[in-house]
Design an enzyme around this catalytic site. Structure first.
Site, PDB file in Angstrom:
ATOM      1  CG  HIS A 483      14.909  40.212  31.215  1.00 23.43           C
ATOM      2  ND1 HIS A 483      15.450  40.513  29.981  1.00 23.43           N
ATOM      3  CD2 HIS A 483      15.054  41.337  31.961  1.00 23.43           C
ATOM      4  CE1 HIS A 483      15.910  41.764  29.998  1.00 23.43           C
ATOM      5  NE2 HIS A 483      15.667  42.279  31.196  1.00 23.43           N
ATOM      6  CD  GLU A 484      13.300  42.073  35.240  1.00 23.72           C
ATOM      7  OE1 GLU A 484      14.294  42.550  35.848  1.00 23.72           O
ATOM      8  OE2 GLU A 484      12.858  42.578  34.187  1.00 23.72           O
ATOM      9  CG  HIS A 487      18.549  42.586  35.288  1.00 24.09           C
ATOM     10  ND1 HIS A 487      19.580  43.221  34.633  1.00 24.09           N
ATOM     11  CD2 HIS A 487      17.427  42.856  34.551  1.00 24.09           C
ATOM     12  CE1 HIS A 487      19.121  43.833  33.551  1.00 24.09           C
ATOM     13  NE2 HIS A 487      17.815  43.616  33.474  1.00 24.09           N
ATOM     14  CD  GLU A 513      18.366  45.386  30.401  1.00 28.87           C
ATOM     15  OE1 GLU A 513      17.901  44.232  30.469  1.00 28.87           O
ATOM     16  OE2 GLU A 513      18.003  46.314  31.146  1.00 28.87           O
ATOM     17  CG  HIS A 615      11.910  51.570  29.852  1.00 30.27           C
ATOM     18  ND1 HIS A 615      10.667  50.995  29.878  1.00 30.27           N
ATOM     19  CD2 HIS A 615      12.793  50.562  30.112  1.00 30.27           C
ATOM     20  CE1 HIS A 615      10.807  49.690  30.117  1.00 30.27           C
ATOM     21  NE2 HIS A 615      12.068  49.405  30.275  1.00 30.27           N
ATOM     22  CG  PHE A 617       9.846  60.784  29.521  1.00 26.01           C
ATOM     23  CD1 PHE A 617      10.681  61.853  29.213  1.00 26.01           C
ATOM     24  CD2 PHE A 617       9.159  60.161  28.489  1.00 26.01           C
ATOM     25  CE1 PHE A 617      10.833  62.289  27.902  1.00 26.01           C
ATOM     26  CE2 PHE A 617       9.298  60.595  27.167  1.00 26.01           C
ATOM     27  CZ  PHE A 617      10.148  61.662  26.880  1.00 26.01           C
ATOM     28  CB  ALA A 618       9.425  57.700  35.315  1.00 24.16           C
ATOM     29  N   GLY A 619      12.614  56.486  34.440  1.00 22.87           N
ATOM     30  CA  GLY A 619      13.584  55.439  34.778  1.00 22.87           C
ATOM     31  C   GLY A 619      14.984  55.861  34.365  1.00 22.87           C
TER      32      GLY A 619
END
Length: 700
Positions: A483-484, A487, A513, A615, A617-619
């Site tokens: 997956h990564e 990207h 994605e 994801h 609240f901080a991403g």
């Protein structure tokens, strides 16, 4: 402090590979402070003499932004992989100045007016599509950054921007601290009943790191943590129900009380986002978020989510009923009242019986070096690139980090990437991600125009090597790596030479994605899987019998898995669209309400999942978590093109792979994602492939 002289501060290099061996927390404040002073002077000069041409507006502005992104990007990267109290302190000290400067750039009237003028000039039509998209995005982003605001309203908007950035950092730090603070110490055989050898080795290694010098896999003591490589196998295999409950309750209440309590931060973040959206003329933060996305509006997102919910809900109900019946068959005392901490355990037992294997049995077949060889071989077949280690070309932030070079078919380097594969709960945040280190772009060096090659960071949190064995991966960890890497491919195989639209830059968030989820499909591709699944000791290939089992198990509990993602997506949208954060209702109550139609086993009253929902609240996923499903429709349909061409036909795969590389991977943000998708597929995306791959087509 010698670094205060700044002559040799590595954070001021501004280009090339970061010299990680020279960077220390003490250099952050003086380095970033000086950089901001220099950039501020350059920006003021640009504002004063800006003319609306590509050369005199976009190029100098890009140079300023790139220098800031390079230096601040290095600091942000170290915050996520080598976190420490000293680095946090330095980061928090300069973060307000970085936000202030970014606001100044994005709210500059002279720059905004110059972009508007450029867009209506005769020169505009002569520009390439990528250049036009960069200009359009600059105008839109300036408007969404408050360029039209004045006086007190602008001051308030900037205060909100600053506070939101500080709250996101605090949220992330709280979650990291709360996760690493918990340790479950096990000392007796009864407490480790059912645990696989791989987990016992990891738990003993963790115990040794915590000061238990004589800890061994056989005799203990064993330390279980809330880090995924420890938490998940424990929940799946521990026969001790009380300990499963204890660990589960600790996991769902992370960062929900005491010094690391994220509850108040959540409420405040939602209030500030709502206020920000209203200032910019939107009725909700979700509408503001979607102004930059592929989905046309909230209604379109909800329509897709509801279509998928209807296809998965009944399947999830059936799956839970079958699980209860299975536990009853096995005379489990908890069968009539399965709790959350029983689901992992019994679903693993059911999967073992149904498909005659479990995750642990497969681990020896997936040592990291072998998986990487398989992944790189696939990249060569699909995209005609050759990947090789290049460790001596770069310095790294941790000894376990590797550095790799990507060459085209003629052996010429076209990109590079770092890979940081293992979990380090003490200093590295959980999850997996890809980040940009260097963007592709045309640059002038010694009077000559050259292409600067892209470099990516690929970060995973998989099981580390233990007791002299290599990192033996679960199949899920294999999928995460693929997956990564997907990207990373979009960042690294871009052919766009303008940094503002190269790779993932300027790609709408809900399409981002596509390449990553697309790559996951290849984990089930027989030649790919059998090419990399080799026993780490004997070299024996995974048997055909296991491959068939793995394929058969692909859609095991797929209704529940789909519904879980939909629960997160719907909750995110509800919090950012309909919920009033200034009311007395708490976000937890909102979650309970959303759970009525998106969960089969409702969350426990003390479940503080939101306190760990980094994801949103901080991403970058606020009012955008639905992107995973939106893009999964695209990625499944993209993979279907390979299925239609013939997955066993290497020539057909190579031809289709070339088209995918030339469109999805090469075009980056130079065109709208729908145009990119249509260039690859010849039509708009359809949901059929996703439902078919998930085994939910009949339900739909």
């Amino acid at each position: 402090m010698t670094t205060a002289t700044l002559t040799d501060n590595p954070l001021l290099i501004g280009q090339g590979l970061p010299p990680f061996e020279k960077i220390t927390p003490e250099q952050v404040v003086p380095g970033i402070t000086q950089l901001l002073e220099e950039l501020d002077a350059e920006f003021t000069k640009l504002e004063a003499k800006v003319t609306p041409t590509w050369e005199n507006l976009v190029e100098p502005l890009t140079e300023i932004e790139e220098r800031l992104n390079w230096s601040w990007g290095v600091v942000g990267h170290l915050m996520s992989v080598k976190n420490s109290p000293e680095l946090r302190q330095a980061y928090e000290k300069v973060q307000p100045s970085v936000i202030k400067f970014s606001n100044k750039v994005s709210q500059s009237k002279p720059i905004y007016e110059a972009f508007k003028e450029l867009q209506t000039s005769a020169n505009y039509e002569k520009l390439e599509p990528a250049q036009k998209r960069i200009i359009e995005a600059a105008i839109r982003d300036a408007e969404l950054s408050g360029v039209g605001l004045t006086g007190e309203v602008r001051s308030r908007f900037n205060e909100i921007q600053l506070e939101l950035a500080e709250l996101a950092t605090k949220f992330s730090n709280n979650l990291l601290d709360a996760t690493k603070a918990f340790k479950l110490k096990l000392t007796s055989q009864a407490e480790i009943d059912g645990l696989p050898p791989s987990l016992l080795s990891l738990a003993a290694q963790t115990a040794r790191l915590e000061g238990e010098e004589n800890a061994t896999a056989d005799k203990g003591p064993w330390y279980i943590t809330l880090d995924y490589p420890s938490f998940l196998p424990f929940m799946q295999h521990s026969k001790n129900r009380d300990l499963r409950e204890k660990l589960y309750r600790a996991f769902i209440s992370r960062a929900a009380e005491g010094e690391w309590d994220n509850n108040q931060l959540i409420k405040r973040i939602l209030q500030l986002r709502q206020e920000k959206a209203k200032i910019l003329g939107f009725s909700s933060y979700a509408e503001l978020s979607l102004a930059k996305k592929m989905a046309p509006d909230v209604e379109a997102v909800e329509k897709l989510l509801e279509e998928l919910r209807q296809a998965s809900y009944d399947a999830a109900v059936r799956e839970l009923a079958e699980l209860k019946a299975f536990a009853k068959e096995k005379n489990a005392v908890e069968a009539n009242n399965l709790k959350h901490w029983d689901i992992y355990f019994w679903s693993e037992r059911q999967r073992e019986e149904k498909f005659a294997f479990n995750d642990e049995e497969l681990r020896p077949y997936f040592p990291l070096p072998q998986v990487l060889a398989g992944l790189f071989n696939l990249a060569q077949k699909l995209f005609n690139v050759i990947i090789e280690p290049a460790d001596n070309h770069a310095t790294v932030w941790h000894k376990d980090v590797g550095y790799f070079q990507i060459n085209n078919a003629t052996g010429e380097a076209i990109a590079y990437f770092y890979l940081d594969p293992y979990s380090r709960p003490g200093e590295k945040r959980g999850g997996a991600w890809m980040n940009e280190c260097i963007n592709r772009g045309k640059i002038v060096e010694a009077g000559k125009i050259t292409t600067r090659l892209p470099v990516a960071y690929l970060i995973c949190n998989q099981t580390p090597p233990v007791d002299g064995k290599p990192s033996l991966m679960t199949f899920s960890e294999v999928q995460t790596l693929f997956h990564e890497f997907g990207h990373g491919l979009q960042h690294m195989l871009t052919m766009v030479d303008y940094p503002g639209a190269a790779g993932i830059n300027n790609v709408e968030w809900d399409a981002i994605e596509l390449p990553s989820q697309f790559m996951e499909n290849w984990c089930y591709h027989r030649p790919t899987l059998m090419g990399m699944a080799k026993h780490y000791e004997t070299g024996e290939t995974l048997s055909e019998h296991y491959y068939e089992k793995l394929k058969a198990a692909r859609n095991y509990l797929s209704g529940s898995a789909m519904l879980r993602q939909l629960h997160f997506s719907c909750l995110d949208l509800e919090l950012h669209h309909r919920y009033d954060p200034f009311s007395d209702e708490s976000p937890t109550i909102v979650r309970s309400r959303v759970a009525e139609t998106t969960t089969i086993l409702p969350p426990l009253p003390e479940d503080a999942f939101l306190c760990a929902f980094g994801h949103i609240f901080a991403g970058g996923y606020a009012a955008g978590y639905y992107s995973y499903k939106w893009a999964e429709v695209l990625s499944a349909d993209a993979f279907a093109a390979f299925e239609e061409a013939g997955l066993e036909d290497e020539t057909a795969i190579a031809n289709t792979g070339k088209l995918f590389r030339d469109t999805v991977l090469a075009l980056g943000g130079s065109l709208h994602p729908m145009d990119v998708f249509k260039a690859f597929r010849g039509r708009e995306p359809q949901t059929e492939a996703l439902l078919r791959h998930s085994g939910l087509l009949t339900a739909a």
